[in-house]
Design a protein around this motif. Structure first.
Motif, PDB file in Angstrom:
ATOM      1  N   THR A 548       0.849  -1.185   0.000  1.00  0.00           N
ATOM      2  CA  THR A 548       0.000   0.000   0.000  1.00  0.00           C
ATOM      3  C   THR A 548       0.882   1.231   0.000  1.00  0.00           C
ATOM      4  OG1 THR A 548      -1.856  -1.038   1.162  1.00  0.00           O
ATOM      5  CG2 THR A 548      -1.643   1.347   1.380  1.00  0.00           C
ATOM      6  N   LYS A 549       0.551   2.207  -0.844  1.00  0.00           N
ATOM      7  CA  LYS A 549       1.305   3.457  -0.891  1.00  0.00           C
ATOM      8  C   LYS A 549       0.332   4.640  -0.945  1.00  0.00           C
ATOM      9  CE  LYS A 549       5.457   1.564  -3.079  1.00  0.00           C
ATOM     10  NZ  LYS A 549       6.309   1.766  -1.886  1.00  0.00           N
ATOM     11  N   PHE A 550       0.649   5.634  -0.139  1.00  0.00           N
ATOM     12  CA  PHE A 550      -0.088   6.897  -0.170  1.00  0.00           C
ATOM     13  C   PHE A 550       0.490   7.757  -1.282  1.00  0.00           C
ATOM     14  CE2 PHE A 550      -0.068  11.399   1.280  1.00  0.00           C
ATOM     15  CZ  PHE A 550      -1.435  11.628   1.261  1.00  0.00           C
ATOM     16  N   VAL A 551      -0.382   8.297  -2.122  1.00  0.00           N
ATOM     17  CA  VAL A 551       0.059   9.107  -3.252  1.00  0.00           C
ATOM     18  C   VAL A 551      -0.107  10.598  -2.970  1.00  0.00           C
ATOM     19  CG1 VAL A 551      -0.343   9.649  -5.698  1.00  0.00           C
ATOM     20  CG2 VAL A 551      -0.384   7.269  -4.909  1.00  0.00           C
ATOM     21  N   ASP A 552      -1.290  10.974  -2.498  1.00  0.00           N
ATOM     22  CA  ASP A 552      -1.572  12.402  -2.350  1.00  0.00           C
ATOM     23  C   ASP A 552      -2.822  12.562  -1.498  1.00  0.00           C
ATOM     24  OD1 ASP A 552      -1.299  15.119  -2.677  1.00  0.00           O
ATOM     25  OD2 ASP A 552      -2.238  15.179  -4.665  1.00  0.00           O
ATOM     26  N   GLY A 553      -2.965  13.765  -0.906  1.00  0.00           N
ATOM     27  CA  GLY A 553      -4.208  14.077  -0.220  1.00  0.00           C
ATOM     28  C   GLY A 553      -4.005  14.795   1.089  1.00  0.00           C
ATOM     29  N   TYR A 554      -5.137  15.127   1.688  1.00  0.00           N
ATOM     30  CA  TYR A 554      -5.178  15.842   2.968  1.00  0.00           C
ATOM     31  C   TYR A 554      -6.499  15.465   3.628  1.00  0.00           C
ATOM     32  CZ  TYR A 554      -4.706  19.645   6.365  1.00  0.00           C
ATOM     33  OH  TYR A 554      -4.574  20.374   7.524  1.00  0.00           O
ATOM     34  N   PRO A 555      -6.489  15.164   4.944  1.00  0.00           N
ATOM     35  CA  PRO A 555      -7.726  14.708   5.597  1.00  0.00           C
ATOM     36  C   PRO A 555      -8.869  15.709   5.442  1.00  0.00           C
ATOM     37  CG  PRO A 555      -5.839  14.593   7.101  1.00  0.00           C
ATOM     38  CD  PRO A 555      -5.345  15.216   5.861  1.00  0.00           C
ATOM     39  N   GLY A 556      -9.992  15.205   4.974  1.00  0.00           N
ATOM     40  CA  GLY A 556     -11.171  16.042   4.805  1.00  0.00           C
ATOM     41  C   GLY A 556     -11.265  16.724   3.462  1.00  0.00           C
ATOM     42  N   LYS A 557     -10.194  16.635   2.646  1.00  0.00           N
ATOM     43  CA  LYS A 557     -10.202  17.301   1.339  1.00  0.00           C
ATOM     44  C   LYS A 557     -10.187  16.290   0.191  1.00  0.00           C
ATOM     45  CE  LYS A 557      -8.024  21.558   3.000  1.00  0.00           C
ATOM     46  NZ  LYS A 557      -9.281  22.336   2.921  1.00  0.00           N
ATOM     47  N   ASP A 558      -9.135  15.485   0.109  1.00  0.00           N
ATOM     48  CA  ASP A 558      -9.050  14.474  -0.937  1.00  0.00           C
ATOM     49  C   ASP A 558      -8.000  13.450  -0.529  1.00  0.00           C
ATOM     50  OD1 ASP A 558      -6.517  15.644  -1.540  1.00  0.00           O
ATOM     51  OD2 ASP A 558      -7.471  17.013  -2.951  1.00  0.00           O
ATOM     52  N   VAL A 559      -7.989  12.328  -1.255  1.00  0.00           N
ATOM     53  CA  VAL A 559      -7.010  11.288  -0.963  1.00  0.00           C
ATOM     54  C   VAL A 559      -6.860  10.393  -2.179  1.00  0.00           C
ATOM     55  CG1 VAL A 559      -8.749   9.786   0.125  1.00  0.00           C
ATOM     56  CG2 VAL A 559      -6.331   9.436   0.639  1.00  0.00           C
ATOM     57  N   VAL A 560      -5.602  10.009  -2.464  1.00  0.00           N
ATOM     58  CA  VAL A 560      -5.293   9.035  -3.509  1.00  0.00           C
ATOM     59  C   VAL A 560      -4.364   7.989  -2.908  1.00  0.00           C
ATOM     60  CG1 VAL A 560      -4.351   8.616  -5.811  1.00  0.00           C
ATOM     61  CG2 VAL A 560      -5.491  10.803  -5.315  1.00  0.00           C
ATOM     62  N   ILE A 561      -4.755   6.721  -3.010  1.00  0.00           N
ATOM     63  CA  ILE A 561      -3.964   5.611  -2.490  1.00  0.00           C
ATOM     64  C   ILE A 561      -3.822   4.565  -3.594  1.00  0.00           C
ATOM     65  CG2 ILE A 561      -3.988   3.661  -0.861  1.00  0.00           C
ATOM     66  CD1 ILE A 561      -5.267   5.499   1.185  1.00  0.00           C
ATOM     67  N   VAL A 562      -2.634   3.944  -3.680  1.00  0.00           N
ATOM     68  CA  VAL A 562      -2.449   2.818  -4.595  1.00  0.00           C
ATOM     69  C   VAL A 562      -2.131   1.577  -3.777  1.00  0.00           C
ATOM     70  CG1 VAL A 562      -1.658   4.307  -6.459  1.00  0.00           C
ATOM     71  CG2 VAL A 562       0.030   3.211  -4.995  1.00  0.00           C
ATOM     72  N   ARG A 563      -2.619   0.440  -4.256  1.00  0.00           N
ATOM     73  CA  ARG A 563      -2.368  -0.836  -3.583  1.00  0.00           C
ATOM     74  C   ARG A 563      -1.963  -1.869  -4.634  1.00  0.00           C
ATOM     75  NH1 ARG A 563      -4.580  -0.138   1.726  1.00  0.00           N
ATOM     76  NH2 ARG A 563      -6.435   1.199   1.790  1.00  0.00           N
ATOM     77  N   ARG A 564      -1.114  -2.796  -4.210  1.00  0.00           N
ATOM     78  CA  ARG A 564      -0.617  -3.822  -5.134  1.00  0.00           C
ATOM     79  C   ARG A 564      -1.018  -5.212  -4.673  1.00  0.00           C
ATOM     80  NH1 ARG A 564       3.693  -7.158  -5.060  1.00  0.00           N
ATOM     81  NH2 ARG A 564       4.610  -6.090  -3.251  1.00  0.00           N
TER      82      ARG A 564
END
Length: 642
Positions: A548-564
């Motif tokens: 699992t890797k966090f790509v981008d984001g901020y709590p309450g605004k947006d989030v992008v996560i990638v998983r393998r």
């Protein structure tokens, strides 16, 4: 080499004769835990301070963590005499998990055991560990005999005002929303986990606890006394309808649960497995019967769905059509009519190659809910009889509901269920329950927990309709960090109250929300009517991950996560913006060097209920622009091109 390593550790962990200060530093030297004495002498009150080191700059992220316990026989907080700091050790352990955010995990830290005694010569140890992604500590009474009641624990985290914080008001079902606060003016009981961002914005930290077992109760955080001090607090008397003792009873020798502080960037928080790392290893020798998977679930779209044989069969057909392993028979299965009963339903489910799961009321006087069956999990004898029946009937897992307490007796009850279920190779899902405390490592057949305000709340009132877009972008930084979370996601139709998240947003939740047993909540036509790309995505997307890797984001605004999973990658991204569309530049620098991938990107279309699908070839250096509608999102899969 070994001598050099030990020498380096001794240099990192030094006791100052002047200030009585002890420092334990993480292996990467970015995080340190410092032990201080208020009186600047060898006895008195002691506290920890946690610092973060970055670019030759030191951030004091938690200036003070007060320490100590009180037993019914004596106090271990005041006038504690420092005896010694033990030889520093490097904790190094690698372990494999069946489900979670990462299949290969590492438990690596520097550890020191500090020994104290109180004025009555009774001993207490403080075990401190510094990890590359946080600090943990626990108390130990090393003496060999004695049974006592712990009257109070004085662990308290001082959090300066102007620290941003994401906190959820505690309730025994752990189904609250997170509030975003910049000070401690709101004084309440707060649930775990609690997220903070330092005033200088240099560091994030998440406070939790782990390795809770039969020897203690669950705790929460309370800032009623001083608004900037979040003290560990035992359960309230009213929890569990006043059944069970508030204060735990311990027998020596004894160790407390770990007090856990995950520290670093947002990526460090999201990707951390620290709660599991410090928890006890698996108790199971044979685990091939533990099989993560996706399940169809009829309760969200039809609260009384399991009462109908025809509805149960329709949801079994959905699972078969989508290639999902399981279907859940929720409450009222013991009152099934409309063309068949439980035996008929099980016969049909097995005939189409789907595996049944089944619901139980936790029962007892600790819950006001009378839904049946209510008495079959309560005692060891009940459970052994029931699990034997379930095994014979070909039922693979149980969902047990309505615990309503984190007192010591209820912690024992949770673990009793897990241990008895394992004897019959039955997987377990807790609902209406505590949030994870690392048990999935110890009992890997514990597939998931609720402990979240999930899609079920669309049935309870209109509130989640408006709060879900923001709430969904907070959960990957808070609740889902510490363990599996059965939000029951990915709904395209409406239940009793509508959702305003886009189809792209809903599809992304299948990647963003990690759960070893992922219950997909929509009615059959909600999935059958999807375009092929989205439907195929839900057929294929895993729910147990290799990375699992966090790509981008901020709590309450947006989030992008990638998983393998294996060689394939999956991406989920969502946006909470209410008024405007948002674009994200999606970079693929998480991919391995020199390999090309077929990207299937399923994003928002022109309106909330439309998808726009693109197919591209990408590699590690690629970047693409992804448009998200307001309250929108996207999902993607990446498969290597051979």
């Amino acid at each position: 080499m070994k001598t050099k390593l030990l020498t380096a550790l001794f240099l990192l962990i030094a006791l100052s004769a002047v200030s009585q200060k002890l420092t334990v530093t993480s292996p990467n030297q970015k995080i340190s835990a410092n032990l201080y004495n208020d009186q600047q002498v060898n006895a008195g009150e002691w506290y920890l301070q946690v610092n973060y080191h970055k670019d030759s700059r030191v951030s004091e992220i938690i200036p003070r963590i007060e320490l100590g316990l009180e037993r019914d026989d004596q106090d271990f907080s005041k006038d504690l005499i420092f005896l010694k700091a033990g030889k520093p050790t490097l904790v190094r352990e690698h372990y494999t998990v069946i489900h979670g955010k990462r299949s290969q995990c590492s438990n690596q830290a520097n550890e020191v055991v500090v020994s104290f005694e109180n004025p009555l010569k009774a001993k207490m140890n403080l075990i401190i560990r510094a990890y590359n992604d946080g600090v943990t500590f626990r108390y130990e009474f090393p003496e060999k005999e004695g049974t006592f009641v712990v009257k109070d624990e004085f662990t308290a985290y001082s959090v300066p005002d102007s620290t941003m914080r994401w906190l959820t008001k505690f309730n025994p079902a752990n189904e609250g929303l997170y509030s975003t606060l910049k000070d401690g003016n709101e004084q309440k009981d707060w649930g775990y986990p609690a997220l903070f961002n330092t005033p200088d914005k240099a560091c994030w930290y998440l406070i939790h606890e782990a390795d809770l077992n039969r020897t203690y109760c669950g705790t929460k955080l309370t800032n009623f006394g001083e608004k900037t001090k979040y003290k560990l607090t035992f359960p309230d008397k009213w929890n569990g309808r006043e059944k069970g003792e508030v204060q735990p009873t311990i027998t020596l020798p004894w160790k407390s649960p770990w007090r856990v502080i995950i520290v670093g960037t947002l990526a460090d928080i999201v990707e951390s497995t620290l709660v599991d790392d410090v928890s006890a290893p698996s108790t199971l020798a044979k685990t091939d019967w533990i099989q993560p998977g996706k399940a169809s679930w009829n309760y969200w779209s039809d609260n009384h769905g399991t009462r109908s044989y025809k509805t149960v069969c329709a949801f079994a057909d959905l699972a078969a059509s989508m290639g999902w392993s399981y279907t859940l028979l929720d409450w009222e299965w013991d009152a099934m009519t409309d063309g068949g009963n439980l035996d008929d339903a099980l016969k049909y489910i097995h005939s189409i190659g789907v595996k049944p799961l089944i619901w139980y009321n936790s029962g007892g006087e600790h819950t006001w809910v009378n839904a049946t069956p209510k008495d079959r999990m309560l005692t060891h004898e009940n459970r052994m009889e029931e699990f034997a029946k379930l095994k014979k009937m070909g039922i693979y897992g149980v969902k047990v509901d309505f615990f309503e307490s984190e007192k010591q007796d209820m912690i024992n009850y949770y673990l009793d269920i897990l241990e008895d279920a394992a004897k019959f190779e039955i997987m377990v899902y807790f609902h209406g329950c505590l949030v994870p405390r690392g048990w999935a490592r110890t009992y890997p057949h514990l597939m998931t927990y609720e402990g979240v305000r999930g899609a079920e709340w669309y049935n309870n009132g209109p509130e989640l309709t408006t709060t879900a877009p923001e709430h969904n972008t907070i959960l990957p930084f808070t609740r889902n960090v510490v363990g599996a979370m059965d939000y029951t996601p990915v709904t395209f139709t409406n239940s009793q109250h509508p959702h305003i998240t886009s189809y792209g947003h809903e599809l992304a939740l299948s990647v963003l929300f990690e759960s070893g047993m992922q219950h997909l909540a929509d009615r059959p036509e909600g999935y059958y009517n999807l375009p092929d790309a989205a439907k195929n995505f839900l057929r294929e997307v895993p729910n147990a991950w290799d990375d699992t890797k966090f790509v981008d984001g901020y709590p309450g605004k947006d989030v992008v996560i990638v998983r393998r999973k294996g060689d394939n990658w999956y991406v989920g991204g969502i946006n909470s913006e209410i008024r405007r569309d948002k674009s994200k530049t999606l970079k693929f620098n998480f991919l391995p060097e020199g390999k090309k991938y077929q990207l299937t990107l399923i994003a928002d279309g022109n309106y909330d209920t439309e998808f726009a699908t693109r197919y591209l070839v990408v590699d590690k250096n690629s970047e693409i622009e992804v448009k998200m509608l307001r309250r929108g999102g996207f999902a993607a899969s990446l498969k290597p091109i051979n």
